[in-house]
Design a protein around this motif. Structure first.
Motif, PDB file in Angstrom:
ATOM      1  N   THR A   1       1.041  -1.297  -0.254  1.00 15.08           N
ATOM      2  CA  THR A   1      -0.178   0.130  -0.368  1.00 15.08           C
ATOM      3  C   THR A   1       0.862   1.351   0.440  1.00 15.08           C
ATOM      4  OG1 THR A   1      -0.117   0.026   2.981  1.00 15.08           O
ATOM      5  CG2 THR A   1      -1.716  -0.937   1.735  1.00 15.08           C
ATOM      6  N   LYS A   2       0.028   2.631  -0.841  1.00 15.93           N
ATOM      7  CA  LYS A   2       1.265   3.861  -0.760  1.00 15.93           C
ATOM      8  C   LYS A   2       0.698   4.365   0.925  1.00 15.93           C
ATOM      9  CE  LYS A   2      -0.032   4.137  -5.224  1.00 15.93           C
ATOM     10  NZ  LYS A   2      -0.410   4.795  -6.337  1.00 15.93           N
ATOM     11  N   GLU A   3      -0.171   4.220   2.113  1.00 11.10           N
ATOM     12  CA  GLU A   3      -0.042   4.261   3.596  1.00 11.10           C
ATOM     13  C   GLU A   3       0.205   3.125   4.018  1.00 11.10           C
ATOM     14  OE1 GLU A   3      -3.366   7.021   6.287  1.00 11.10           O
ATOM     15  OE2 GLU A   3      -3.564   6.324   3.605  1.00 11.10           O
ATOM     16  N   ILE A   4       1.319   2.913   5.226  1.00 14.13           N
ATOM     17  CA  ILE A   4       1.363   2.205   5.889  1.00 14.13           C
ATOM     18  C   ILE A   4       0.362   1.969   7.016  1.00 14.13           C
ATOM     19  CG2 ILE A   4       2.704   1.562   7.663  1.00 14.13           C
ATOM     20  CD1 ILE A   4       4.190   1.017   5.232  1.00 14.13           C
ATOM     21  N   THR A   5      -0.397   0.895   7.318  1.00 11.78           N
ATOM     22  CA  THR A   5      -0.940   0.344   7.962  1.00 11.78           C
ATOM     23  C   THR A   5      -0.264  -0.808   8.801  1.00 11.78           C
ATOM     24  OG1 THR A   5      -2.560  -1.101   6.570  1.00 11.78           O
ATOM     25  CG2 THR A   5      -2.856   1.939   6.426  1.00 11.78           C
TER      26      THR A   5
END
Length: 153
Positions: free
Chosen positions: A104-108
């Motif tokens: 993903t482009k955003e770390i979760t």
């Protein structure tokens, strides 16, 4: 499933900046030309109406760009966070940053990391990590997007 490298995420962020600057610069030049003709008095009433309409459009475009700037600023914060996570993982796993990919482009907390040829889900607990190795049944469904190359498997 797609995985992104650090360099891909950085290049993705930089593409939109150049296009916006060129478009904004062109609009400012055209608006300046219209204002010069307006104050010089060599513009007709119809031209003045068109220039006022153009001024309203420029203001609306400016407000849109402010909103986009705020969104881009948030994306840069996310990108910097992703880069720092990748840097921390490269130190902990003793691999280069180019060998770590994220899905993903955003770390979760549900992000899947590809480190070398293995897949992990990593849970951050304070400053330490809990690593869970994952089994991927279909390697053929994985596409890696890198900043230097378009696609590789």
């Amino acid at each position: 499933m797609e995985f992104y490298s650090r360099s891909y995420l950085e290049n993705y962020r930089l593409i939109g900046n150049g296009v916006s600057l060129v478009l904004l610069f062109g609009m400012i030049l055209f608006f300046g030309f219209l204002m010069f003709r307006w104050f010089k008095g060599s513009i007709s009433v119809r031209g003045k109406q068109i220039s006022l309409l153009f001024l309203i459009l420029v203001l609306l475009f400016g407000l849109l760009k402010i909103s986009e700037f705020q969104d881009r600023n948030n994306q840069e914060k996310i990108s910097k966070n992703t880069a720092s996570v990748i840097k921390g993982l490269s130190e902990k796993f003793n691999v280069s940053e180019d060998e770590i990919y994220v899905n993903t482009k955003e770390i979760t907390e549900h992000t899947v990391y590809k480190i070398k040829d293995k897949f992990y889900q990593i849970h951050w607990v304070n400053n330490s990590i809990l690593v869970e190795e994952m089994k991927v049944p279909y390697i053929d469904d994985i596409k890696i997007l890198d900043g230097n190359e378009n696609n590789k498997k």
